[in-house]
Motif scaffolding. Structure first.
Motif, short mmCIF file in Angstrom:
data_model
loop_
_atom_site.label_atom_id
_atom_site.label_comp_id
_atom_site.label_asym_id
_atom_site.label_seq_id
_atom_site.Cartn_x
_atom_site.Cartn_y
_atom_site.Cartn_z
N ASP A 375 0.82 -1.21 0.00
CA ASP A 375 0.00 0.00 0.00
C ASP A 375 0.86 1.26 0.00
O ASP A 375 0.42 2.32 -0.48
N ALA A 376 2.07 1.17 0.53
CA ALA A 376 2.94 2.34 0.62
C ALA A 376 3.44 2.80 -0.74
O ALA A 376 4.00 3.89 -0.85
N TRP A 377 3.23 1.98 -1.78
CA TRP A 377 3.77 2.29 -3.10
C TRP A 377 2.69 2.68 -4.10
O TRP A 377 2.91 2.70 -5.31
N ALA A 400 8.10 8.58 5.57
CA ALA A 400 9.11 8.23 6.57
C ALA A 400 10.30 7.53 5.92
O ALA A 400 11.45 7.72 6.35
N MET A 401 10.05 6.72 4.89
CA MET A 401 11.15 6.06 4.18
C MET A 401 12.09 7.08 3.54
O MET A 401 13.31 6.88 3.51
N VAL A 402 11.53 8.18 3.03
CA VAL A 402 12.37 9.24 2.46
C VAL A 402 13.35 9.74 3.52
O VAL A 402 14.55 9.90 3.26
N LEU A 403 12.85 9.97 4.72
CA LEU A 403 13.72 10.46 5.79
C LEU A 403 14.78 9.44 6.16
O LEU A 403 15.94 9.80 6.43
N HIS A 404 14.41 8.16 6.17
CA HIS A 404 15.41 7.15 6.51
C HIS A 404 16.49 7.06 5.43
O HIS A 404 17.68 6.87 5.76
N LYS A 405 16.11 7.22 4.18
CA LYS A 405 17.12 7.22 3.11
C LYS A 405 18.04 8.44 3.23
O LYS A 405 19.23 8.35 2.93
N ASP A 459 7.61 6.67 -9.31
CA ASP A 459 6.31 6.00 -9.40
C ASP A 459 6.35 4.55 -8.93
O ASP A 459 5.35 4.04 -8.43
N GLY A 460 7.47 3.90 -9.05
CA GLY A 460 7.52 2.47 -8.76
C GLY A 460 8.31 2.15 -7.50
O GLY A 460 9.00 3.00 -6.93
N LYS A 461 8.19 0.90 -7.09
CA LYS A 461 8.92 0.39 -5.93
C LYS A 461 10.30 -0.02 -6.36
O LYS A 461 10.47 -0.79 -7.33
N PRO A 462 11.34 0.44 -5.67
CA PRO A 462 12.71 0.01 -6.04
C PRO A 462 12.86 -1.51 -5.87
O PRO A 462 12.11 -2.16 -5.13
#
Length: 465
Positions: A375-377, A400-405, A459-462
């Motif tokens: 769902d996060a993607w 939150a994933m952006v911040l962790h990266k 747009d996509g999931k890595p």
């Protein structure tokens, strides 16, 4: 609603008033003003907010009768014109306007849906400060959002609760209801005997008359976006404490949930202490929480200085999240609703940090869990496709994933500098996603465009975390 039916008659009243006054535009000194825009063209709510002025202060004087549901209001709005104004708009849903003045003189009033248009007797010069007073009454509306959630004015068995994200504040007072226009507030509320009225900020006065009616005055000196304003009316049990050596903490709970919420409400000071160590100085003069029954409210909300919770969502994780918003979202507010991930991504990452410090769960593990959630993607966090998606999983989890990266890319020392420096730089102001990416790169001293392309806008999931 009958507001649309009234709009034609009100428009005729405006025309007759202008004809009688011989007013065709132009104020003192020959200034020819133009109407302020009836909306700020927000990507998701284009008619929300209004152009031509900036509000500095709201003075709201309210009286509420829980038995009938009737609200009587007087809004005194102090603003500065950002153009030569012949007319300007306020956002107001449903309620009946009885009278409006600008700088003490009657103003012509017209309604079209949620747009309240005021035309003063003479134009307002650019740069001039002016005072608008609107007297109104009625039974406030509950607004149903596109995602089905309820906001605006929520009636309860013993009173009401006002919550406003993203549009609901227009249900109980007229204003410039867009997050880009923040202001100070003074809210005076009169309620019947045995009922309390709670709002944002500091309680400066509380008086009870001979018939038992109580009038409370709440002061919020720090700028506040209108969607963060709240009013809770009902029978509450309250508790007080002090945080950070000087910040008064007031928590309140519906009597049915007082005992169940007491222990966690008492933890507000220690959570704030941990947050100041990570996020910088606490930005407001007061703190606290309001806890309701589940049937009164369907979600928790970061209302400024005093978040509100249904008891079913009142847990440590959610309390950490909503208190973190005091820095990320309340003090630093998104310039438009497109930037909402700056609120929710940071507050979600605060959950991860708290779990890392107190729950033996490294932020990396929280990141991996979020990464595995399909769902996060659904869309990039900085580009929700519609207003219905503003509070979708990508805004929280992928935000939150952006911040962790970022943390991985710049290292812990620089990351925690960013974590506290960002709310310091934009304290009491608004900011965009572009402001944030520029700020991060300036502190990190490196180009992070690849990170933004994949994690913030991709747009996509890595293929891998």
């Amino acid at each position: 609603m009958n507001t649309r039916a009234r709009s034609g008659a009100l428009a005729l009243t405006v025309a007759l008033a202008l004809l009688a006054a011989g007013c065709t535009g132009g104020g003192a000194g020959g200034v020819t003003g133009k109407p302020g825009a009836a909306g700020l063209r927000d990507p998701y709510f284009p008619r929300l907010g209004n152009g031509g002025y900036d509000v500095g202060h709201y003075g709201l004087t309210l009286a509420y009768d829980p038995a009938s549901g009737r609200l009587d209001g007087r809004a005194e709005i102090t603003a500065k014109a950002t153009q030569d104004l012949s007319a300007f708009n306020l956002d107001l849903a449903g309620l009946t306007v009885r009278e409006a003045t600008v700088d003490g003189e009657p103003a012509a009033v017209s309604r079209a849906g949620n747009e309240l248009t005021l035309r003063p007797g003479r134009d307002i010069d650019e740069g001039a400060e002016f005072r608008t007073v609107v007297t109104y009454d009625g039974v406030p509306e509950t607004i149903t959002d596109l995602d089905g959630s309820k906001e605006g004015w929520l009636r309860t068995t013993d009173g009401a609760l006002a919550v406003g994200e993203p549009t609901g504040s227009m249900a109980w007072f007229p204003g410039n209801h867009h997050p880009s226009d923040k202001a100070a507030y003074d809210v005076t509320v009169t309620v019947p005997a045995g009922v309390k009225a709670l709002s944002n900020g500091v309680l400066t006065s509380e008086k009870t008359t001979a018939d038992g009616r109580t009038t409370s005055v709440w002061h919020s000196a720090e700028p506040m976006a209108s969607y963060l304003a709240t009013l809770a009316i009902g029978r509450y049990d309250t508790a007080t404490a002090t945080a950070l050596g000087k910040v008064p903490v007031l928590t309140a709970a519906d009597p049915e949930v007082t005992a169940k919420s007491a222990a966690l409400r008492a933890k507000v000071p220690e959570i704030l202490k941990w947050q100041t160590e990570n996020f910088g100085p606490y930005p407001f003069a007061a703190a606290g929480a309001i806890v309701e029954r589940d049937g009164d409210l369907g979600y928790a909300l970061e209302t400024q200085s005093r978040p509100v919770f249904p008891i079913g969502s009142f847990d440590t994780t959610t309390l950490v999240h909503e208190l973190a918003h005091q820095w990320y979202g309340d003090s630093v507010t998104p310039a438009s609703w497109k930037d909402i991930w700056l609120n929710e991504g940071f507050a979600t990452y605060a959950e991860w940090l708290y779990a890392e410090d107190f729950g033996n769960t490294p932020a990396q593990k929280s990141f991996e869990r979020a990464f595995s959630d399909e769902d996060a993607w659904a869309f990039p966090p900085a580009e929700p496709p519609t207003a219905e998606d503003l509070f979708g999983s990508p805004v929280y989890q992928r935000g939150a994933m952006v911040l962790h990266k970022i943390r991985q890319a710049v290292g812990d020392d620089t990351f925690f500098e960013i974590l506290s420096g960002w709310p310091a730089k934009y304290r009491y102001s608004t900011a965009t996603t572009e402001d944030f990416t520029r700020y991060v790169e300036s502190v990190a001293g490196k180009d992070l465009s690849g990170l933004w392309d994949v994690w913030l806008y991709g747009d996509g999931k890595p293929d891998k975390p």
